[in-house]
Enzyme design. Sequence first.
Site, mmCIF file in Angstrom:
data_model
loop_
_atom_site.group_PDB
_atom_site.id
_atom_site.type_symbol
_atom_site.label_atom_id
_atom_site.label_comp_id
_atom_site.label_asym_id
_atom_site.label_seq_id
_atom_site.Cartn_x
_atom_site.Cartn_y
_atom_site.Cartn_z
ATOM 1 N N THR A 1 0.854 -1.191 0.000
ATOM 2 C CA THR A 1 0.000 0.000 0.000
ATOM 3 C C THR A 1 0.887 1.237 0.000
ATOM 4 O OG1 THR A 1 -1.793 -1.084 1.155
ATOM 5 C CG2 THR A 1 -1.655 1.276 1.457
ATOM 6 N N SER B 1 -10.889 -2.492 2.390
ATOM 7 C CA SER B 1 -9.581 -2.168 2.973
ATOM 8 C C SER B 1 -9.697 -0.958 3.903
ATOM 9 C CB SER B 1 -8.627 -1.851 1.821
ATOM 10 O OG SER B 1 -7.581 -1.048 2.258
ATOM 11 N N ASP B 2 -8.730 -0.794 4.775
ATOM 12 C CA ASP B 2 -8.717 0.396 5.653
ATOM 13 C C ASP B 2 -8.358 1.677 4.904
ATOM 14 O OD1 ASP B 2 -6.008 -0.971 5.512
ATOM 15 O OD2 ASP B 2 -5.472 1.009 6.270
ATOM 16 N N ARG C 1 -14.510 -7.420 0.248
ATOM 17 C CA ARG C 1 -13.787 -6.995 1.461
ATOM 18 C C ARG C 1 -13.362 -5.523 1.307
ATOM 19 N NH1 ARG C 1 -8.022 -5.530 2.436
ATOM 20 N NH2 ARG C 1 -7.735 -5.786 4.661
ATOM 21 N N GLY D 1 -0.640 -1.989 6.377
ATOM 22 C CA GLY D 1 -0.649 -3.158 7.260
ATOM 23 C C GLY D 1 -1.935 -3.940 7.078
HETATM 24 N N1 ASP Z 1 -3.867 -1.995 4.435
HETATM 25 C C1 ASP Z 1 -4.053 -2.735 3.211
HETATM 26 C C2 ASP Z 1 -5.301 -3.558 3.306
HETATM 27 O O1 ASP Z 1 -5.538 -4.179 4.316
HETATM 28 C C3 ASP Z 1 -2.908 -3.610 2.861
HETATM 29 C C4 ASP Z 1 -1.528 -3.030 3.053
HETATM 30 O O2 ASP Z 1 -1.366 -1.985 3.637
HETATM 31 O O3 ASP Z 1 -0.552 -3.621 2.581
HETATM 32 O O4 ASP Z 1 -6.029 -3.630 2.364
#
Ligand code: ASP
Length: 280
Positions: free
Chosen positions: A154, A184-185, A182, A204
């Site tokens: 990300t 994502s944050d 789903r 994360g």
């Molecule tokens: N935060 C992202 C997600 O959960 C993934 C990442 O940050 O690598 O979709």
Amino acid sequence: MKIIIHGGFFSESDQSHETKTAKQNALKTIVQQAYAYLQSHSAFDTAAYAVSLLEDDPLFNAGIGSQIQGDGVIRMSSAIMDGSSQKMSGVINIQNVKNPVFVAKKLIGEEDRILGGEGAKKYASENGFEDFSTEIPQRRQEYEDKLKNGGRGTVGCVALDKEGKLAVATSTGGKGFEIPGRISDSATVAGNYANSFCAVSCTGVGEDIVSNATATKIVTRVTDGMSLQSAFDKTFQELKSIDGFAGAIAINREGNIFHQDSYPTMVFASFDGDSLQVFD
Ligand code: ASP
């Protein structure tokens, strides 16, 4: 003027040392390019610009090079937040656009500012964003090999402009192999949040970041008078108590740059015109 960008976590188990170096070099180049842009643009425009450069680099899991979801389809999410107006806009699970962050940015002028799935794609098409496949052969290969390495790349940017305004943008291809639908944050206030005191972008495990309300907590704590260091420490302590996995970058209105992660493999770079720092 200050800027910090991140390229998510580096996966030690299945990414080579060369990939890590390549990511660090890309971050170095992009942070300087974005800083040059910040000379004559707002923090808001610069955050989108920096994230678009990261989306265009297939090394990172956002835009071109995004990971593939459980049903073989790429869906991307991105958000941008202007600290001074405290407006956020974003797209969730959008398909086939080159730069999700620019669609998110375009939405800032709308009454309905966060769009998902087909609605987001329809809005993008109606607003001149061409159809573009962000799939690269390597991600298809990983998908076919069932390389479930989860969330790795990300991207995000926090910028402070010469008027003292803060902004943040974040973009992701998700964690890979997720159940379609789903969320994502990255396009939520847990992963991307700013006001006039502080701006934060996270990476994360999205579920952990949302459970811990990570970006929002850090910004709120700084707003209420905590130092960046204390706000990060407390928030990451709470993340630890739920066994969460995340990293975050931030700038406060005094121009202090900060970063912390729960596992030290996040790649990021910051630049203030004099000092270029690249960390992992
Ligand atoms: N935060 C992202 C997600 O959960 C993934 C990442 O940050 O690598 O979709």
